[in-house]
Design an enzyme around this catalytic site. Structure first.
Site, PDB file in Angstrom:
ATOM      1  N   GLN A 180       8.672  -3.003  16.527  1.00 41.30           N
ATOM      2  CA  GLN A 180       9.510  -3.720  15.532  1.00 41.30           C
ATOM      3  C   GLN A 180      10.739  -2.987  15.263  1.00 41.30           C
ATOM      4  O   GLN A 180      11.836  -3.459  15.078  1.00 41.30           O
ATOM      5  CB  GLN A 180       8.513  -3.942  14.397  1.00 41.30           C
ATOM      6  CG  GLN A 180       9.438  -4.514  13.263  1.00 41.30           C
ATOM      7  CD  GLN A 180       8.545  -5.145  12.274  1.00 41.30           C
ATOM      8  OE1 GLN A 180       7.696  -6.247  12.169  1.00 41.30           O
ATOM      9  NE2 GLN A 180       8.243  -4.485  10.882  1.00 41.30           N
ATOM     10  N   HIS A 236       0.709  -1.213  -0.038  1.00 40.44           N
ATOM     11  CA  HIS A 236      -0.030   0.045  -0.020  1.00 40.44           C
ATOM     12  C   HIS A 236       0.991   1.266   0.147  1.00 40.44           C
ATOM     13  O   HIS A 236       2.079   0.987  -0.139  1.00 40.44           O
ATOM     14  CB  HIS A 236      -0.960  -0.121   1.153  1.00 40.44           C
ATOM     15  CG  HIS A 236      -0.256  -0.240   2.497  1.00 40.44           C
ATOM     16  ND1 HIS A 236       0.657   0.711   3.293  1.00 40.44           N
ATOM     17  CD2 HIS A 236      -0.356  -1.386   3.416  1.00 40.44           C
ATOM     18  CE1 HIS A 236       1.132   0.077   4.274  1.00 40.44           C
ATOM     19  NE2 HIS A 236       0.374  -0.908   4.381  1.00 40.44           N
ATOM     20  N   HIS A 269       3.942   1.161   2.066  1.00 35.10           N
ATOM     21  CA  HIS A 269       5.102   0.723   1.583  1.00 35.10           C
ATOM     22  C   HIS A 269       5.663   1.329   0.106  1.00 35.10           C
ATOM     23  O   HIS A 269       6.932   1.525   0.259  1.00 35.10           O
ATOM     24  CB  HIS A 269       4.943  -0.761   1.018  1.00 35.10           C
ATOM     25  CG  HIS A 269       4.246  -1.648   1.876  1.00 35.10           C
ATOM     26  ND1 HIS A 269       3.005  -2.088   1.958  1.00 35.10           N
ATOM     27  CD2 HIS A 269       4.858  -2.418   3.030  1.00 35.10           C
ATOM     28  CE1 HIS A 269       2.621  -2.836   2.893  1.00 35.10           C
ATOM     29  NE2 HIS A 269       3.670  -3.143   3.584  1.00 35.10           N
TER      30      HIS A 269
HETATM   31  O1  PAF Z   1       6.607  -5.102   8.968  1.00 31.32           O
HETATM   32  C1  PAF Z   1       6.344  -6.259   8.528  1.00 31.32           C
HETATM   33  O2  PAF Z   1       5.805  -6.297   7.026  1.00 31.32           O
HETATM   34  C2  PAF Z   1       7.115  -7.718   8.853  1.00 31.32           C
HETATM   35  O3  PAF Z   1       7.145  -7.675  10.158  1.00 31.32           O
HETATM   36  C3  PAF Z   1       8.602  -7.881   8.271  1.00 31.32           C
HETATM   37  C4  PAF Z   1       9.478  -6.541   8.737  1.00 31.32           C
HETATM   38  C5  PAF Z   1       8.369  -7.748   6.792  1.00 31.32           C
HETATM   39  C6  PAF Z   1       8.995  -9.064   8.699  1.00 31.32           C
HETATM   40  O4  PAF Z   1       8.383 -10.105   8.242  1.00 31.32           O
END
Ligand code: PAF
Length: 281
Positions: free
Chosen positions: A151, A32, A35
C-alpha cells in the site's frame, strides 16, 4: 481540543485556517497502538495533525468483510483527543462517493502482484480514496504504516504520478510482545488463532537471520519461510514473497534492499506481515 468535521467543505474550510505544515493520518478507524504511533509521529513533525476515519467500501473484496469491519467512532475520537490530533475528518460514504461519482484511480505494475493479485480491485479502492483524502486535506505529509508495505508503494507511486503535493511517509510496524503485528483484524482471531499468529513473525525472522548470515538466493529464503509456516497447522498460506520493495517484483537474487512478505489465513481471518532488509541505516 479535537475538532470533528464530516463534509469535504467543512474540512477544506478548516484547513484554510490551520498552521502549516499539516500531517495527515488516513485510517479506517478502530484505532490501535499502530495508529497512535502514526499520530504521534505526525504531531511531532507538523504544526497541525489531521486524522481521517473512513471505512472505505471500495477496497473490500467482500461485502461481509466490509460490514464486519470493527467500528467504534466514539472511542476513536477519544484516542485522537488523547493524542492531540487537531482535526478528525469522518465522512460518510456519500460524502466521499457522492451520486454520480465516476472516477477510479488505477496504479499500474506495483499494484498488480501479491495483495493486488489476491484481492482484485483492492488497490483501486485504496488509490482512489487516498487521492480524494490527499486532494481535500491538502496536507504536506501523510503517514502510513509499513505493515501494508505494498500500500505504501502504491500510494507513493500514485501521489508522485499525479503530482499531488502530499509526501508519503512510511512508519515502522508496531508489534505485540510476541511479535504479532498490530492490526484491526487481530480482534477477529479466536484465542487459539491468536496464539498461532506469531508464526508470521517467526518465519520473517528466520528469513532475516539467514539474509544477515549472507543468504542471497530468494528461492532459499522463500522455502525457509514456507517451512516455518508449515509447522503451524492452523495457517493456510496464501503467498510468501521476496520482492523489490519499490516495484514489488519478485527477485531471484538479492542485490540490495528486499521486502520479505506473506499473507495467510488463520480460520477466516487474513493476516499479512513483512520485513524490509538491506536498507541503509
Ligand atoms: O490502511 C488503511 O487503513 C486504509 O487502506 C487507508 C489507507 C486508510 C485507505 O482507506
Amino acid at each position: 481540543m479535537t475538532r470533528v468535521v464530516h463534509t469535504r467543505a467543512d474540512l477544506r474550510a478548516a484547513m484554510a485556517e490551520v498552521a502549516r505544515p499539516v500531517g495527515l493520518v488516513p485510517t479506517m478507524g478502530w484505532l490501535h497502538e499502530g495508529h497512535r504511533s502514526l499520530l504521534r509521529r505526525a504531531r511531532a513533525e507538523n504544526a497541525t495533525t489531521v486524522a481521517t476515519i473512513f471505512v472505505n467500501p471500495r477496497q473490500f473484496n467482500e461485502a461481509a468483510d466490509f460490514k464486519g469491519y470493527p467500528r467504534d467512532e466514539e472511542r476513536d475520537i477519544a484516542i485522537c483527543e488523547a493524542e492531540g490530533v487537531d482535526i478528525v475528518w469522518i465522512p460518510t460514504v456519500e460524502e466521499i462517493y457522492p451520486p454520480g461519482f465516476d472516477t477510479t484511480v488505477r496504479v499500474g505494475a506495483v499494484a498488480e502482484p501479491l495483495e493486488g493479485a489476491a484481492r482484485p480491485g483492492h488497490f483501486e479502492g485504496v488509490a482512489t480514496v487516498v487521492a480524494i483524502l490527499f486532494a481535500v486535506a491538502g496536507a504536506e505529509h501523510a503517514y502510513f504504516g509499513q505493515k501494508d508495505a505494498q500500500q505504501v508503494a502504491v500510494v507513493t507511486r500514485m501521489a508522485g504520478d499525479l503530482g499531488l503535493s502530499t509526501q508519503v511517509i512510511p512508519c515502522p510496524i508496531v508489534r505485540e510482545s510476541d511479535g504479532q503485528a498490530l492490526s484491526s483484524r487481530n480482534v477477529r482471531l479466536s484465542a487459539e488463532e491468536r496464539a498461532a499468529a506469531p508464526v508470521l513473525r517467526r518465519a520473517l525472522v528466520a528469513a532475516r537471520t539467514a539474509h544477515d548470515e549472507g543468504e542471497r538466493d530468494a528461492d532459499v529464503l522463500r522455502a525457509l519461510m514456507e517451512e516455518v509456516l508449515a509447522i503451524e497447522p492452523l495457517a493456510q498460506v496464501e503467498y510468501v514473497s521476496v520482492a523489490d520493495p519499490l516495484t514489488l517484483r519478485e527477485v531471484q537474487r538479492i542485490e540490495g534492499p528486499a521486502l520479505f512478505s506473506m499473507a495467510l489465513f488463520l480460520g477466516t481471518t487474513r493476516l499479512i506481515d513483512n520485513e524490509l532488509v538491506g536498507m541503509k541505516e
